[in-house]
Design a protein around this motif. Structure first.
Motif, PDB file in Angstrom:
ATOM      1  N   GLN A  37      39.743  56.830  39.923  1.00 49.24           N
ATOM      2  CA  GLN A  37      40.142  55.587  39.250  1.00 49.24           C
ATOM      3  C   GLN A  37      41.174  54.834  40.080  1.00 49.24           C
ATOM      4  O   GLN A  37      41.065  53.610  40.282  1.00 49.24           O
ATOM      5  CB  GLN A  37      40.714  55.917  37.859  1.00 49.24           C
ATOM      6  N   ASP A  38      42.175  55.546  40.568  1.00 48.38           N
ATOM      7  CA  ASP A  38      43.233  54.911  41.352  1.00 48.38           C
ATOM      8  C   ASP A  38      42.690  54.296  42.637  1.00 48.38           C
ATOM      9  O   ASP A  38      43.035  53.166  43.000  1.00 48.38           O
ATOM     10  CB  ASP A  38      44.316  55.936  41.704  1.00 48.38           C
ATOM     11  N   GLU A  41      40.781  51.162  41.915  1.00 46.51           N
ATOM     12  CA  GLU A  41      41.680  50.061  41.572  1.00 46.51           C
ATOM     13  C   GLU A  41      42.308  49.469  42.833  1.00 46.51           C
ATOM     14  O   GLU A  41      42.462  48.245  42.943  1.00 46.51           O
ATOM     15  CB  GLU A  41      42.773  50.560  40.616  1.00 46.51           C
ATOM     16  N   SER A  44      39.581  47.428  44.539  1.00 50.65           N
ATOM     17  CA  SER A  44      39.266  46.221  43.771  1.00 50.65           C
ATOM     18  C   SER A  44      40.349  45.160  43.903  1.00 50.65           C
ATOM     19  O   SER A  44      40.069  43.959  43.834  1.00 50.65           O
ATOM     20  CB  SER A  44      39.069  46.587  42.292  1.00 50.65           C
ATOM     21  N   THR A  53      36.731  47.333  39.373  1.00 46.05           N
ATOM     22  CA  THR A  53      37.096  48.743  39.399  1.00 46.05           C
ATOM     23  C   THR A  53      36.019  49.597  38.734  1.00 46.05           C
ATOM     24  O   THR A  53      35.651  50.665  39.237  1.00 46.05           O
ATOM     25  CB  THR A  53      38.447  48.959  38.684  1.00 46.05           C
ATOM     26  N   THR A 149      47.002  55.176  35.232  1.00 42.44           N
ATOM     27  CA  THR A 149      46.693  53.803  34.844  1.00 42.44           C
ATOM     28  C   THR A 149      47.649  52.814  35.502  1.00 42.44           C
ATOM     29  O   THR A 149      48.761  53.179  35.911  1.00 42.44           O
ATOM     30  CB  THR A 149      46.784  53.645  33.315  1.00 42.44           C
ATOM     31  N   LYS A 151      47.562  49.793  33.691  1.00 43.64           N
ATOM     32  CA  LYS A 151      47.449  48.866  32.566  1.00 43.64           C
ATOM     33  C   LYS A 151      48.582  49.091  31.576  1.00 43.64           C
ATOM     34  O   LYS A 151      48.948  50.227  31.264  1.00 43.64           O
ATOM     35  CB  LYS A 151      46.111  49.070  31.838  1.00 43.64           C
TER      36      LYS A 151
END
Length: 245
Positions: A37-38, A41, A44, A53, A149, A151
């Protein structure tokens, strides 16, 4: 691959080997761990990337799942940056012997590929003169999803992990801060507003925030040895956080 020079920062530590008195070893001091995920991100967020992402993560998982599927069929996979294969460990008593989980095991082995070896030739090494700064934020996790995250979602609990991040001291600047980069306004959270305030973990309930990008900063007089610092020190998390996106 084009030559891109990158710099890795290292500290010198005394070599603990008995016959190495007066010698030093170079060690990095990087605790941050990125998951898929990281990485997606980060990709992206680059100006020349058009994929989201979620799209990047979807295709990355497809690739890695297929790699593991082929490896577990006994195929060696060479991705350029690394190779991976499965090995069966343990000895067999005869040609008629069979796999026994008590005596044998399957191991998955990774090794650096030719592109990784090529990339490291372009690395520069910078030696830090001072001792490593143990005041560091490693990761920020959304407690609800248990995923790293960037977010800021209202009423979610952020788990901030690091080293010597406990917020303490009498200086009025002590606290956890969210800096709204678009307006340069700061929101300060005192230790009493945190759900957890420890040496390696802080927990914060995200309040209602204006949309935009934020920088998270910790200011504290905590030293870790029982004696507070005379002057507060601050650390700003290296990644940008986002609200309302």
């Amino acid at each position: 691959m084009s030559s891109i020079h990158r710099t890795i920062k290292v500290f010198l530590y005394p070599n603990p080997m008995k016959n190495a008195k007066g010698k030093y070893l170079a060690r990095t001091f990087k605790h941050t761990t990125y998951n898929i995920q990281d990485i997606c991100e980060l990709i992206s967020a680059k100006s020349d990337t058009t994929a989201s992402t979620e799209t990047l993560k979807y295709h990355a998982n497809l690739i890695f799942n297929e790699i593991i599927e082929q490896v577990l069929r006994g195929i060696k996979v060479d991705c350029g940056y690394f190779t991976v294969q499965a090995n069966v460990k343990g000895s067999f008593d005869s040609l008629h012997d069979r796999f026994d989980e008590q005596k044998h095991s399957v191991d998955i082995v990774f090794s650096a590929g030719h592109l990784s070896h090529k990339a490291k030739k372009d690395m520069n090494v910078e030696f830090m003169n001072s001792k490593p700064n143990c005041f560091k934020i490693w990761t920020i996790t959304d407690l609800q999803t248990n995923q790293h995250t960037n977010k800021l979602v209202m009423n979610r609990v952020l788990v901030i992990r690091g080293e010597k991040v406990k917020i303490s001291g009498n200086n009025p600047t002590v606290g956890l801060y969210l800096l709204h980069k678009e307006t340069n306004s700061e929101i300060q959270f005192s230790p009493s507003e945190l759900l957890a305030n420890g040496d390696t973990k802080l927990e914060l309930i995200v309040p209602e925030l204006a949309a935009g990008s934020y920088q998270l900063k910790v200011t504290t007089q905590y030293s870790g040895n029982g004696k507070p610092l005379v002057k507060p020190r601050s650390y700003t998390y290296e990644r940008t956080l986002y609200a309302g996106q």
